[in-house]
Motif scaffolding. Structure first.
Motif, PDB file in Angstrom:
ATOM      1  N   CYS A  16      34.378  23.615 -20.509  1.00 23.20           N
ATOM      2  CA  CYS A  16      33.095  23.989 -21.133  1.00 23.20           C
ATOM      3  C   CYS A  16      33.289  25.005 -22.255  1.00 23.20           C
ATOM      4  CB  CYS A  16      32.128  24.520 -20.079  1.00 23.20           C
ATOM      5  SG  CYS A  16      31.652  23.277 -18.865  1.00 23.20           S
ATOM      6  N   PRO A  18      32.587  25.666 -26.153  1.00 26.59           N
ATOM      7  CA  PRO A  18      31.663  25.142 -27.171  1.00 26.59           C
ATOM      8  C   PRO A  18      32.361  24.881 -28.504  1.00 26.59           C
ATOM      9  CG  PRO A  18      31.386  27.508 -26.977  1.00 26.59           C
ATOM     10  CD  PRO A  18      32.389  27.112 -25.919  1.00 26.59           C
ATOM     11  N   ALA A 247      25.833  21.439 -23.565  1.00 23.92           N
ATOM     12  CA  ALA A 247      26.216  22.570 -22.713  1.00 23.92           C
ATOM     13  C   ALA A 247      27.668  22.509 -22.261  1.00 23.92           C
ATOM     14  CB  ALA A 247      25.299  22.672 -21.487  1.00 23.92           C
ATOM     15  N   CYS A 251      26.656  23.127 -28.606  1.00 20.55           N
ATOM     16  CA  CYS A 251      25.605  24.121 -28.440  1.00 20.55           C
ATOM     17  C   CYS A 251      24.839  24.248 -29.749  1.00 20.55           C
ATOM     18  CB  CYS A 251      26.172  25.478 -28.021  1.00 20.55           C
ATOM     19  SG  CYS A 251      27.190  26.272 -29.279  1.00 20.55           S
ATOM     20  N   VAL A 259      19.309  30.102 -27.918  1.00 16.92           N
ATOM     21  CA  VAL A 259      20.529  29.335 -27.699  1.00 16.92           C
ATOM     22  C   VAL A 259      20.175  28.099 -26.887  1.00 16.92           C
ATOM     23  CG1 VAL A 259      22.833  29.327 -26.671  1.00 16.92           C
ATOM     24  CG2 VAL A 259      21.979  31.391 -27.798  1.00 16.92           C
ATOM     25  N   TRP A 281      25.931  31.464 -22.684  1.00 19.50           N
ATOM     26  CA  TRP A 281      26.717  30.245 -22.488  1.00 19.50           C
ATOM     27  C   TRP A 281      27.284  30.164 -21.084  1.00 19.50           C
ATOM     28  CZ3 TRP A 281      27.348  25.679 -24.725  1.00 19.50           C
ATOM     29  CH2 TRP A 281      28.472  24.920 -24.414  1.00 19.50           C
ATOM     30  N   GLU A 282      27.738  31.284 -20.579  1.00 22.52           N
ATOM     31  CA  GLU A 282      28.428  31.274 -19.290  1.00 22.52           C
ATOM     32  C   GLU A 282      27.490  31.380 -18.086  1.00 22.52           C
ATOM     33  OE1 GLU A 282      31.138  34.514 -19.637  1.00 22.52           O
ATOM     34  OE2 GLU A 282      32.261  33.565 -21.284  1.00 22.52           O
ATOM     35  N   MET A 287      21.618  26.326 -18.709  1.00 22.49           N
ATOM     36  CA  MET A 287      22.876  25.808 -19.243  1.00 22.49           C
ATOM     37  C   MET A 287      23.732  25.241 -18.111  1.00 22.49           C
ATOM     38  SD  MET A 287      23.997  25.825 -22.518  1.00 22.49           S
ATOM     39  CE  MET A 287      23.526  27.329 -23.370  1.00 22.49           C
TER      40      MET A 287
END
Length: 351
Positions: A16, A18, A247, A251, A259, A281-282, A287
């Motif tokens: 994962c 981006p 995701a 992104c 986001v 993101w994490e 997401m």
């Protein structure tokens, strides 16, 4: 794609990372396209005031954060990206951060001085939206007389400057009879060509854009005619899952700092004005949910005979239904048409 490139994307998907991002640097546009996914351009003013858009410093910081997160491919989009007066500064920062940069534009502002500046900034490619093979058709979609002439002129200027080109076309009722002509125009310009038949409802909640979608017979005629070679190329995966790049390797960042799992998937996951990109993101629950989707989470899709042919996009499904796990009628129809035209496709998919 090279073997090294395939390994890169496989690793990014597994972890994962981006790799590909798009930043919407403005909502302003010089066209009023009937299918615009941002908001209804016929309204007197946008739903977001201009001062709510990210500042130059915030966009520069977003570029830095994406680089730190492992992003390699960056697109600047809008609205109309070329309307932003600070685009040269964004391109300079992206070059410093060693991004491979694309510009998504309607092409109207691709004047010789501007394309020279883009070439000097080492922009890798420009994606230009074209909505017809004739001025009358294109201009009817953009609601701007003279836009076709300016767009094609911009494409020619970019080609003369040595910039790689891609013609992006949305399939709408107005241009269904001009697909072959649009492909021919792209070929004449030495540009790639992509046709998207999957229109989205607008991010402002209005849905009149969906009224522009073509019907089943029109799509069937295209897949048996001007697009027959594209359909025959395959891409049919018998074991197709619920997973897409949203995701995982893709992104997006909106003009107001939201986001998204992808610029085409407006699922709010967090805002850069409140949290860092890495944190969103994490750890964003939205997401994580999208990247963790499995086929079992899509009850309408599990036993579907058309699944090997389905081009289901999490973002468009979400925008059109409000549910990332729902089925979306147009995707289902397109998959059935593809299967009807090329029923042996899934059997030829490589292991």
């Amino acid at each position: 794609m090279s073997e090294l490139g395939a390994r890169l994307w496989k690793r990014a998907d597994a972890h994962c990372i981006p790799l590909r991002a798009a930043i919407e640097i403005t909502l302003r546009c010089n066209l009023r396209c009937v299918h615009c996914y941002n908001f209804d351009r016929e309204r007197p003013r946008p739903p977001v005031p201009p001062e709510a858009e990210l500042s130059d410093d915030e966009i520069l910081d977003a570029i830095d954060q994406l680089a730190e997160a492992g992003c390699l491919y960056l697109a600047f989009t809008g609205g109309e990206a070329l309307l932003h007066p600070s685009l040269p500064a964004f391109l300079e920062r992206a070059r410093e951060r060693r991004f491979v940069v694309r510009i998504k534009t309607n092409g109207m502002l691709l004047t010789p001085p501007r394309v020279r500046a883009l070439a000097e900034a080492r922009v890798s490619a420009v994606d230009v939206s074209v909505y017809g093979a004739r001025a009358a058709t294109h201009d009817a979609v953009t609601a701007r007389p003279g836009s076709f002439e300016r767009t094609v002129r911009g494409l020619r200027h970019a080609r003369a400057a040595g910039i790689a080109l891609k013609v992006n076309a949305c399939l709408v009722q107005e241009n269904v009879g001009e697909v072959a002509g649009m492909r021919a125009l792209a070929a004449e310009l030495g540009a790639g060509f992509a046709l998207n038949p999957f229109l989205s409802a607008r991010y402002d909640g209005t849905r009149s854009s969906l009224l522009k979608r073509v019907d089943r017979q029109a799509l069937l005629d295209l897949y048996r005619g001007p697009l027959a070679d594209v359909v025959a190329e395959g891409g049919y995966v018998p074991e197709r899952s619920a997973r897409c790049a949203c995701a995982r390797t893709n992104c997006g960042i909106s003009a107001t700092g939201e986001v998204y799992p992808c610029i085409g998937a407006p699922v709010p996951c967090g805002n850069l004005r409140e949290r860092s990109f890495a944190e969103i993101w994490e750890s964003s629950p939205a997401m994580r949910r999208i990247r963790g989707l499995r086929l079992d989470d899509l009850p309408d899709c599990r036993g579907c005979a058309d699944r090997p042919f389905c081009k289901r996009s999490t973002g468009t499904v979400y925008t059109n239904t409000g549910d990332v796990t729902a089925s979306e009628p147009f995707f289902c129809m397109e998959a059935a048409v593809t299967r009807e035209v090329h029923p042996q496709g899934a059997k030829h998919e490589r292991a």
